[in-house]
Design a protein around this motif. Structure first.
Motif, mmCIF file in Angstrom:
data_model
loop_
_atom_site.group_PDB
_atom_site.id
_atom_site.type_symbol
_atom_site.label_atom_id
_atom_site.label_comp_id
_atom_site.label_asym_id
_atom_site.label_seq_id
_atom_site.Cartn_x
_atom_site.Cartn_y
_atom_site.Cartn_z
ATOM 1 N N ARG A 166 0.830 -1.207 0.000
ATOM 2 C CA ARG A 166 0.000 0.000 0.000
ATOM 3 C C ARG A 166 0.865 1.258 0.000
ATOM 4 N N LYS A 167 1.982 1.209 0.757
ATOM 5 C CA LYS A 167 2.888 2.360 0.814
ATOM 6 C C LYS A 167 3.467 2.656 -0.564
ATOM 7 N N GLU A 168 3.596 1.604 -1.361
ATOM 8 C CA GLU A 168 4.131 1.787 -2.714
ATOM 9 C C GLU A 168 3.023 2.019 -3.722
ATOM 10 N N GLY A 169 1.802 2.198 -3.243
ATOM 11 C CA GLY A 169 0.691 2.493 -4.136
ATOM 12 C C GLY A 169 0.059 1.268 -4.768
ATOM 13 N N ILE A 170 0.441 0.095 -4.321
ATOM 14 C CA ILE A 170 -0.172 -1.125 -4.852
ATOM 15 C C ILE A 170 -1.411 -1.444 -4.043
ATOM 16 N N LYS A 171 -2.521 -1.660 -4.747
ATOM 17 C CA LYS A 171 -3.782 -1.918 -4.040
ATOM 18 C C LYS A 171 -3.875 -3.389 -3.639
ATOM 19 N N ALA A 172 -3.293 -3.653 -2.490
ATOM 20 C CA ALA A 172 -3.330 -5.025 -1.969
ATOM 21 C C ALA A 172 -4.285 -5.088 -0.789
ATOM 22 N N GLY A 173 -4.865 -6.235 -0.582
ATOM 23 C CA GLY A 173 -5.777 -6.436 0.551
ATOM 24 C C GLY A 173 -5.464 -7.751 1.244
ATOM 25 N N LEU A 174 -6.053 -7.935 2.417
ATOM 26 C CA LEU A 174 -5.788 -9.166 3.180
ATOM 27 C C LEU A 174 -7.075 -9.759 3.743
ATOM 28 N N ILE A 175 -7.217 -11.049 3.546
ATOM 29 C CA ILE A 175 -8.244 -11.800 4.279
ATOM 30 C C ILE A 175 -7.508 -12.694 5.259
ATOM 31 N N LYS A 176 -7.651 -12.380 6.539
ATOM 32 C CA LYS A 176 -7.049 -13.244 7.557
ATOM 33 C C LYS A 176 -8.129 -14.215 8.011
ATOM 34 N N LEU A 177 -7.852 -15.498 7.804
ATOM 35 C CA LEU A 177 -8.840 -16.522 8.165
ATOM 36 C C LEU A 177 -8.789 -16.723 9.673
ATOM 37 N N GLU A 178 -9.882 -16.442 10.347
ATOM 38 C CA GLU A 178 -9.942 -16.784 11.770
ATOM 39 C C GLU A 178 -10.497 -18.195 11.918
ATOM 40 N N THR A 179 -11.557 -18.493 11.147
ATOM 41 C CA THR A 179 -11.955 -19.896 10.994
ATOM 42 C C THR A 179 -11.301 -20.362 9.704
ATOM 43 N N VAL A 180 -10.422 -21.356 9.808
ATOM 44 C CA VAL A 180 -9.844 -21.907 8.568
ATOM 45 C C VAL A 180 -10.804 -22.927 7.966
ATOM 46 N N TRP A 181 -11.530 -23.629 8.855
ATOM 47 C CA TRP A 181 -12.598 -24.522 8.419
ATOM 48 C C TRP A 181 -13.840 -24.194 9.229
ATOM 49 N N PRO A 182 -15.001 -23.996 8.627
ATOM 50 C CA PRO A 182 -15.227 -23.976 7.186
ATOM 51 C C PRO A 182 -14.527 -22.776 6.525
ATOM 52 N N PHE A 183 -14.196 -22.959 5.251
ATOM 53 C CA PHE A 183 -13.491 -21.953 4.467
ATOM 54 C C PHE A 183 -14.497 -20.910 3.958
ATOM 55 N N PRO A 184 -14.110 -19.628 3.912
ATOM 56 C CA PRO A 184 -15.061 -18.585 3.483
ATOM 57 C C PRO A 184 -15.320 -18.608 1.970
ATOM 58 N N GLU A 185 -15.974 -19.642 1.536
ATOM 59 C CA GLU A 185 -16.216 -19.907 0.124
ATOM 60 C C GLU A 185 -16.919 -18.729 -0.580
ATOM 61 N N ASN A 186 -18.000 -18.234 0.029
ATOM 62 C CA ASN A 186 -18.787 -17.187 -0.629
ATOM 63 C C ASN A 186 -17.995 -15.904 -0.806
ATOM 64 N N LEU A 187 -17.209 -15.550 0.207
ATOM 65 C CA LEU A 187 -16.403 -14.335 0.131
ATOM 66 C C LEU A 187 -15.423 -14.433 -1.030
ATOM 67 N N ILE A 188 -14.743 -15.578 -1.152
ATOM 68 C CA ILE A 188 -13.757 -15.757 -2.228
ATOM 69 C C ILE A 188 -14.466 -15.741 -3.592
ATOM 70 N N ARG A 189 -15.578 -16.436 -3.692
ATOM 71 C CA ARG A 189 -16.343 -16.469 -4.961
ATOM 72 C C ARG A 189 -16.751 -15.074 -5.403
ATOM 73 N N SER A 190 -17.182 -14.250 -4.421
ATOM 74 C CA SER A 190 -17.659 -12.922 -4.798
ATOM 75 C C SER A 190 -16.508 -11.996 -5.192
ATOM 76 N N LEU A 191 -15.336 -12.209 -4.615
ATOM 77 C CA LEU A 191 -14.195 -11.345 -4.942
ATOM 78 C C LEU A 191 -13.495 -11.759 -6.233
ATOM 79 N N ALA A 192 -13.529 -13.053 -6.526
ATOM 80 C CA ALA A 192 -12.718 -13.591 -7.625
ATOM 81 C C ALA A 192 -12.874 -12.832 -8.950
ATOM 82 N N PRO A 193 -14.086 -12.485 -9.383
ATOM 83 C CA PRO A 193 -14.205 -11.793 -10.678
ATOM 84 C C PRO A 193 -13.704 -10.351 -10.643
ATOM 85 N N GLN A 194 -13.553 -9.781 -9.416
ATOM 86 C CA GLN A 194 -13.189 -8.358 -9.316
ATOM 87 C C GLN A 194 -11.695 -8.122 -9.158
#
Lengths: 386, 196, 294
Positions: free
Chosen positions: A302-330
């Protein structure tokens, strides 16, 4: 003077000790275990703290026995847990299956080290993630959490107990050597500020009660041993009464509910900590100690102007399937950072479904991932050269 | 005035010197009695038993993410082995601190900011060489402003056996006063012992 | 293995109050010794006069393990060999509960052998009833740690090349406070031993030599169930208060039966409370309902 169950205040303690304090705050009064690096400090802390609270610490002959013992204690109506690392986790798999099948609330903390086999007893690993998911035989669903700091060891151990009591199953805390051994500030809230969930009890008389007759959420109220319900509990496929039922139809019904009570409630179970996601082009997904390196890399980007984001998994299982599916096309791509040859990345790829590239930053264990490696991978994904 | 930077400190010596405890006290002082963040990582493995021992503490006004120290800004050495093993990791502009009697330094390492104190000798004079770690913390607090001295005192009182609290505070004060005198130039450093 | 069809009108059984009658018929083969042992267990429980809600049964896997499914008590049918650690957890979480573990020779002494020796060493206040039928009956008769040297099983068709354990000697060496052995024919002694074992504080162990006519008997040409019963009975020699190491268990020579150990020793919980009480003057309940503030 009686000892305090909840040590309200600020402490400078390591992750393993924080796990113990979290368990006690959640009402855990029973620990059975076998010493193993790097989880031994949890057992040591429990052996100091439980007797002064009227609880039981028992050191078993092995991890098979440890797991069986905490299941027995749970049916005795006491919240129970064990802690271990890879080799012991392997031995626990048999009775984790019994816990899943008989729907027994309890908590298993795996402070992961490098494997396979004896591997790297004193050094970090995250190689047991798929074992947590599929390590016992048969088909089932689990809940597993992944703390990144001693504070999260405390918070997530409470959460693990609450989820296990609410959904009636062994819940796993997939910690790692660095988080277990690192010492940081841990804030323990006042007792009345800590939410503690206890298992639902039957509301009907014994003659109307069926041990596995589920409420609307798929979870059945649980009578403990000695409550007068004369329960029968078996690891065989069973019907609603808990009696063995050896046919495909009964099996379908039982496993469907075991799976359904997690799948159908996953929106309530899944927890992620999302940072800088709104405009993110590259999203790093990580958990446990690796998520800290990932956060550093995302901030540096971010400091270098790169638009990076983070998903920190608090529950690793079950996996946040819907969140990943919704972000993938964007997004331009996902990146998984983990200390294994690529385990949770498989789940990330599955959920991304080919809509964007998915990269992996990893090592096989023994060292944590340096933020620089993740930064480089972020740049590569962004440039499309991953 | 306490430091605004993120500072990476390695305290190193041998088992039984209270090296890990010194790290813990520093971390406690920063997080519980001052307003900073601190992360302490421990060195495990066979080398953590009996022989060499070190504790790594990061102190920062901000949240600490990466918990390991690759190149410390401050290196405290309480044994010859610890010095030899760790000196190459110290940042060029870093601070090297050692126990005058226990470490023979190399003249080539004198380009660092250097401070030394006969901590073990001081502790022995006060009644127990077990307190050398506390003398060293007092000295460290005078030559590098990582956390407030009051915070350190509270952390010491919190960490040592109740019966030895007063003695340990004396040890801290002795180390701190020695450090202050040296920083202010009121006292001439003892002759360091060099290898070459 | 065959199962019998339930007769149309079932006369009430004296033990009905302790049976899950809705689960009948049971799975045990005609002539199997487990039924006799089960009856003895039920009778011994009934004779104690204890509140049935204060008694629980835990079993492992195998034919004997199925007892837990037929008894109308809180009952737990666990994993293979793990009945004792499971029961250990249950007992410590609910110390007022009387715990009975029932299982077979293979479950308790092969896969569960390590748990057995440690439960006895700790002197867990649990009663263990072991039905020893010399093989793994449930799965068609494989070699077990009790199979006599030279006896035939599906995994030792030429005869077992291994020497078996003497379970009573083992239990005693590990610290059990009560140890007895009977054949399934000696019902009254068996019932009374199980009763004594239930009343015993500490780790009590009763071994029962029982016929498995469908597998072990058939493969070793031992005749009908009744003939097997008589054979074991005929080999038996009653010798009370003998040193357990001399309590021979050899179906070719003699089967020494009787009560071999009956001693007092502090239990795990006795030691645990005594050692930890200094930390906590009043022993508190571990149960969520009883904890203050919850």
């Amino acid at each position: 003077m009686l000892a305090k169950e909840v040590k309200t205040g600020m402490h400078f303690i390591n992750g393993d000790e924080a796990c113990c304090e979290g368990a006690l705050a959640a009402g855990c009064r029973f620990f059975a275990g076998y010493p193993i690096t790097p989880a031994t400090e949890i057992a040591e802390a429990m052996s100091r703290r439980l007797p002064e609270l009227g609880g039981i610490y028992i050191q078993m002959e092995d991890e098979i026995a440890s797991m069986a013992t905490i299941l027995g204690a749970s049916w005795g109506g006491v919240k129970s847990m064990t802690s271990t690392s890879g080799p012991g986790f392997s031995l626990m798999m048999e009775n984790i299956g019994l816990g899943i099948c008989t729907e027994t609330p309890c908590v298993v903390c795996n402070v992961q080290r490098g494997g396979p086999s004896t591997g790297l007893p004193t050094l970090v690993g995250q190689g047991d993630m798929m074992q947590a998911r599929w390590g016992s035989h048969g088909h089932y669903e689990i809940i597993a959490l992944s703390p990144s700091s001693p504070q999260e060891m405390f918070d997530m151990t409470i959460l693990a107990f609450n989820l296990s009591e609410q959904y009636r199953l062994p819940v796993m805390i997939m910690a790692d050597e660095v988080v277990g051994h690192m010492t940081e500030r841990v804030v323990v809230p006042r007792e009345e500020e800590i939410e503690v969930i206890d298992r639902r009890k039957p509301t009907v008389p014994p003659e109307e009660y069926n041990l596995y007759h589920a409420d609307a959420d798929g979870v059945a109220p649980m009578a403990n041993c000695g409550d007068g319900y004369r329960i029968h509990v078996t690891g065989l496929t069973h019907d609603e009464r808990g009696y063995p039922a050896m046919d495909a139809k009964s099996h379908e019904k039982m496993v469907s509910r075991l799976v359904g009570k997690i799948r159908n409630n996953k929106d309530k179970i899944i927890r992620t900590k999302n940072s800088y996601l709104d405009d993110a082009e590259v999203v790093v997904v990580s958990y446990g100690i690796s998520a800290r390196s990932a956060m550093q890399a995302v901030r540096d980007a971010r400091k270098e102007g790169i638009k990076a984001g983070l998903i920190k998994l608090e529950t690793v299982w079950p996996f946040p399937e819907n969140l990943i599916r919704s972000l993938a096309p964007q997004v331009k791509g996902f990146l998984m950072a983990e200390i294994n040859g690529g385990q949770m990345v498989l789940e990330l790829e599955r959920c991304a479904g080919g809509a964007c590239p998915v990269g992996l930053v990893s090592n096989f264990g023994g060292a944590i991932i340096s933020p620089g490696l993740i930064s480089n991978a972020i740049s590569r994904i962004r440039r499309g050269t991953a | 005035m306490p430091d605004k930077r993120t500072v990476h400190v390695i305290i190193t010596g041998f088992g039984g010197q209270g090296i890990v405890m010194a790290g813990e006290i520093l971390g406690k002082a920063a997080t519980l009695y001052d307003t900073k963040h601190a992360t302490m990582a421990q060195n495990y493995g066979p080398e953590a038993r009996g022989g060499a021992c070190s504790s790594q503490i990061i102190i920062s006004p901000e949240e600490i993410l990466f918990p390991y120290i690759e190149e410390p800004e401050i290196l405290v050495c309480m044994s010859q082995e610890a010095y030899t093993k760790n000196i190459k990791t110290l940042l060029t502009e870093g601070t090297l601190i050692w126990d005058t009697d226990l470490v023979h330094t190399r003249k080539t390492d004198m380009h660092f900011k250097t401070f030394h104190i006969p901590a073990t000798r001081f502790a022995e004079k006060l009644g127990s060489k077990m307190m050398a770690n506390i003398v060293m913390l007092g000295f460290l607090s005078a030559v590098e402003h990582l956390v407030h001295a009051e915070a350190l005192k509270k952390a010491i009182a919190d960490s040592v056996p109740a019966a030895t609290k007063e003695k340990n505070i004396q040890a801290f004060t002795a180390g701190r006063e020695y450090g202050n005198s040296i920083v202010k130039g009121l006292l001439k450093l003892e002759q360091a012992k060099h290898q070459d | 293995m065959t199962t019998q069809k339930a007769p149309k009108a079932i006369p009430p059984h004296p033990m009905d109050s302790l049976l899950r009658t809705e689960r009948m018929p049971h799975i045990w083969c005609p002539g199997c010794g487990i039924g006799t042992v089960f009856s003895a267990v039920l009778a011994a429980i009934k004779n104690t006069g204890w509140d049935p809600d204060s008694i629980a049964m835990v079993s492992g896997i195998g034919c004997t393990g199925r007892m837990a499914g037929y008894i109308r008590l809180d009952s737990f049918h666990t994993t293979h060999g793990r009945a004792l650690p499971f029961a250990t957890g249950l007992k410590l979480a609910k110390p007022e509960t009387k715990l009975i573990v029932v299982s077979g020779d293979g479950d308790l002494f092969a896969i569960g052998g390590n748990h057995f020796i440690h439960a006895a060493r700790r002197n867990m206040d649990i009663t263990v009833v072991c039905v020893n039928n010399f093989n793994y009956g449930m799965t068609g008769g494989q070699q077990a740690p009790s199979t006599p040297l030279g006896a035939k099983t599906t995994t030792s068709i030429n005869g077992s090349p291994e020497e078996p354990f003497n379970f009573c000697h083992l239990a005693s060496a590990c610290g059990a406070t009560y140890v007895a052995r009977w054949t399934a024919m000696q019902v009254r002694s068996l019932r009374s031993s199980i009763g004594e074992a239930l009343h015993k504080r500490g780790f009590s162990f009763v071994e029962v030599i029982a016929p498995c006519p469908s597998s072990f008997g058939r493969r070793n040409r031992m005749g009908s169930a009744l003939e097997m019963l008589k054979f074991y009975h005929g080999r038996s020699v009653i010798r009370g208060d003998i040193d357990p190491k001399d309590a021979t268990m050899d179906i070719d020579r003699e089967i020494v039966v009787g009560k071999f150990v009956d001693i007092e020793r502090p239990t795990f919980m006795d030691h645990y409370e005594k050692i930890n009480r200094s930390q906590m003057p009043q022993w508190r309940s571990m149960h969520p309902d009883h904890q203050k503030g919850r």
